[in-house]
Design an enzyme around this catalytic site. Structure first.
Site, mmCIF file in Angstrom:
data_model
loop_
_atom_site.group_PDB
_atom_site.id
_atom_site.type_symbol
_atom_site.label_atom_id
_atom_site.label_comp_id
_atom_site.label_asym_id
_atom_site.label_seq_id
_atom_site.Cartn_x
_atom_site.Cartn_y
_atom_site.Cartn_z
ATOM 1 N N HIS A 1 -9.882 1.934 0.450
ATOM 2 C CA HIS A 1 -9.780 0.778 1.341
ATOM 3 C C HIS A 1 -10.887 0.768 2.401
ATOM 4 C CE1 HIS A 1 -7.846 -2.611 3.182
ATOM 5 N NE2 HIS A 1 -6.721 -2.458 2.514
ATOM 6 N N GLU B 1 -11.498 -3.771 -3.031
ATOM 7 C CA GLU B 1 -10.566 -2.735 -3.484
ATOM 8 C C GLU B 1 -10.393 -2.859 -4.992
ATOM 9 O OE1 GLU B 1 -7.028 -3.274 -0.745
ATOM 10 O OE2 GLU B 1 -8.532 -4.633 0.059
ATOM 11 N N HIS C 1 0.797 -1.230 0.000
ATOM 12 C CA HIS C 1 0.000 0.000 0.000
ATOM 13 C C HIS C 1 0.828 1.278 0.000
ATOM 14 C CE1 HIS C 1 -3.431 -2.510 0.212
ATOM 15 N NE2 HIS C 1 -3.552 -2.639 1.518
HETATM 16 C C1 BGC Z 1 -4.411 -6.588 1.709
HETATM 17 C C2 BGC Z 1 -4.310 -7.352 2.996
HETATM 18 C C3 BGC Z 1 -3.959 -6.400 4.089
HETATM 19 C C4 BGC Z 1 -5.021 -5.321 4.153
HETATM 20 C C5 BGC Z 1 -4.742 -4.276 5.198
HETATM 21 C C6 BGC Z 1 -5.479 -5.559 1.866
HETATM 22 O O1 BGC Z 1 -5.571 -4.797 0.706
HETATM 23 O O2 BGC Z 1 -4.666 -7.403 0.609
HETATM 24 O O3 BGC Z 1 -3.367 -8.375 2.882
HETATM 25 O O4 BGC Z 1 -3.851 -7.048 5.318
HETATM 26 O O5 BGC Z 1 -5.126 -4.699 2.916
HETATM 27 O O6 BGC Z 1 -3.502 -3.751 5.041
#
Ligand code: BGC
Length: 370
Positions: free
Chosen positions: A197, A335, A122
């Site tokens: 998210h 997402e 991210h």
């Molecule tokens: C990811 C997860 C992660 C979550 C929070 C998601 O987009 O795929 O693996 O734990 O985000 O960070």
């Protein structure tokens, strides 16, 4: 919401809805942060802060017309500054993982900070979700919009190019949906993957798990991962596997099966390849989620090629709004995105953004109840 200062409250009456601005407090660095609440005449209300361009609350009516807040989050800015779950945030510069924190572009290798084991997740240690965005209210006949802009400097978190990012959130006057328009430009070749998210629980945040929610994903393939949740590069057919959500299926029905992919993800945490008959990049329905108890339904539409369906596997009971615990699988994320680790997979749709090209994508979270 508790803990909010109403001191700098400002209301503007749009043609059909309202936007209210209030203080959301100051960051530990002393920057003033705002919370904007957009509402329409159909009973929907969304609040968004310019800290991380984050959706803080999203209230929609159930089948009896009773509104509940359907997204996980915190009551105060402090929660968002300290939080590690990306609740409601705009994720960038690169959503999801980049393997080994490395990719090559134009013959040069870029090294990114690793914040998820050996990988970058991210956008790195301080992603767009922790940045202060500039906000501007826009009212029109069609509804209320909030524009958020952020300039990510060349080299920030290891990524090349000054990237100018814009996210416009729109609540139409006559429809219960949150429309999100992303645009971006760069002055050097770079890679980009922007997403939102939000963690949804259609029964209302803090109200049990989402295992009874019924999910449909319009995808015939997904991208399998290794145990570090990095795509292997394969596009695998979902047919005959617990990843097949082409017909509506309860999230909990197969989630604890011994399938290797579910074991790696501790549940669903994968990218589905959206079925685009004839290719193209038009807006299509990617996913549908329905809560039989409240009757609330969420449809996710997007121009993106993929969607990460994450079943909240890493939530650990830490407390959120109203001091309510958010245990494992208390919410799901959808997402919309380009595929994880695309810069290292030439067979995936490209995430390269070049100067003089304007990136645009759109995602719509559409609500109804029956
Ligand atoms: C990811 C997860 C992660 C979550 C929070 C998601 O987009 O795929 O693996 O734990 O985000 O960070």
């Amino acid at each position: 919401m508790g803990g909010l200062s109403l001191a700098s409250s400002l209301s503007s009456q749009g043609m059909r809805g309202t936007i209210k601005k209030e203080s959301f407090g100051k960051t530990t660095g002393g920057e003033q942060i705002e919370l904007y609440s957009l509402s329409n005449k159909k009973g929907m209300e969304v609040s968004i802060t310019n800290f991380g361009a984050t959706v803080v609350t999203l209230k929609v009516p159930d089948r009896a017309g009773k509104a509940a807040d359907t997204v996980l989050g915190y009551d105060t800015l402090d929660g968002y500054e300290k939080g590690t779950s990306y609740f409601g945030a705009t994720v960038g510069r690169y959503g999801n993982r980049i393997a080994g924190g490395k990719f090559s572009l134009d013959g040069k290798t870029y090294t990114l900070p690793k914040n998820n084991g050996e990988n970058t997740l991210h956008g790195g240690i301080v992603g767009f979700n922790k940045k202060v965005w500039k906000a501007r209210e826009i009212a029109s006949k069609a509804g209320e919009s909030l524009e958020m802009t952020y300039l990510s400097a060349d080299g920030e978190e290891g990524f090349p190019g000054n990237l100018s990012a814009k996210v416009v959130f729109t609540l139409p006057a006559e429809r219960n949906e949150l429309k999100i328009d992303y645009t971006a430009t760069t002055d050097k070749d770079t890679v980009l993957n922007l997403t939102n998210h939000s963690y949804f629980n259609l029964a209302g945040e803090g109200n049990g798990d989402i295992l009874d929610h019924v999910m449909t994903l319009h995808a015939k393939q997904f991208t399998p991962v290794d145990k570090g949740l990095i795509p292997t590069g394969e596009l695998k057919n979902v047919g005959g596997t617990p990843m097949d959500f082409n017909s509506a299926t309860a999230i909990g029905k197969r989630i604890n099966e011994s399938d290797e992919q579910l074991v790696f993800g501790k549940g669903y945490d994968h990218n589905w390849v959206l079925t685009r008959a004839g290719g193209g990049s038009g807006l299509l329905v990617a996913a549908e989620a329905y809560d039989p108890k409240s009757g609330r339904k969420l449809e996710v539409l997007t121009t993106e090629p993929g969607v990460q369906f994450y079943s909240g596997n890493f939530l650990d009971g830490a407390k959120g709004k109203g001091n309510k615990p958010y245990p494992q699988r208390a919410a799901f994320c959808l997402e919309t995105q380009h595929f994880p680790d695309s810069p290292n997979h030439p067979n995936f749709p490209s995430t390269l953004l070049k100067p003089n090209v304007v990136f645009h994508s759109q995602t719509v979270f559409r609500f109804s109840a029956k």
